[in-house]
Write an enzyme that holds these catalytic residues in place. Sequence first.
Site, short mmCIF file in Angstrom:
data_model
loop_
_atom_site.label_atom_id
_atom_site.label_comp_id
_atom_site.label_asym_id
_atom_site.label_seq_id
_atom_site.Cartn_x
_atom_site.Cartn_y
_atom_site.Cartn_z
N LYS A 263 11.57 78.83 1.67
CA LYS A 263 10.23 79.31 2.08
C LYS A 263 10.17 80.82 2.17
O LYS A 263 9.12 81.41 1.94
CB LYS A 263 9.80 78.66 3.39
N HIS B 185 9.62 75.79 -4.51
CA HIS B 185 10.29 75.98 -3.23
C HIS B 185 9.91 74.90 -2.24
O HIS B 185 8.94 74.17 -2.40
CB HIS B 185 9.98 77.37 -2.65
N CYS B 186 10.73 74.79 -1.20
CA CYS B 186 10.44 73.97 -0.04
C CYS B 186 10.95 74.79 1.16
O CYS B 186 10.92 76.02 1.08
CB CYS B 186 11.07 72.58 -0.15
N HIS B 187 11.40 74.17 2.22
CA HIS B 187 11.86 74.96 3.37
C HIS B 187 13.20 75.65 3.09
O HIS B 187 13.33 76.85 3.26
CB HIS B 187 11.94 74.11 4.63
#
Length: 194
Positions: free
Chosen positions: A60, A136-138
């Site tokens: 993130k 993306h993710c976390h």
Amino acid sequence: MSYTSKLPPSWNDGPPPRKVEIDLSSPGLAVVELERLLFTGRAIVSHADEVWPRLYIGDKHSAVNRADLSQHRITHILNAAHHKLNEVPAMYGSMGVTYMGIQARDATDYDMSCNFQMASDFIHSALNGGGRVLVHCHVGVSRSATLVLAYLMIRQKLRLVEAVCAVKDNRGIVPNRGFLRQLCALDRELFPGK
């Protein structure tokens, strides 16, 4: 089955491809073997890494760092951890970045496969238009990695093991077991009888 890792010719400047054998016909065993293969991947040393030409997986932080986005010349962002309460960062508009958000949970019981085609289409369209994509993710290891692996399978015609080998040497990834099962099912769907 035996697979040799595949990379685009311009990217294959490293050691010769290695053969990896994993039987994907038994989902339970395949997940364990895939996890072993994933643990041989590169350690994460940056917020975003190029895992295929012009295709990045990140966390993130990488998605809101204007300097990093500019440095990598990112034109498209696919957020695999979008939440309906989160607003799309205003800076994307001023940077000319195209955004797509997917509300996915990093849980073994979440059906990520319903997003495979939509995410693959978004990535493919961006790359075909000369863009550079950040998925993306976390943390940048499970949801985002799963969508990138699905893209490589659907659009680049890589088998799951080939896709994992192509990505893991550029960024350490660890899709959860539920996602790995869904990717095994995608492999059987895309490559029946192989």
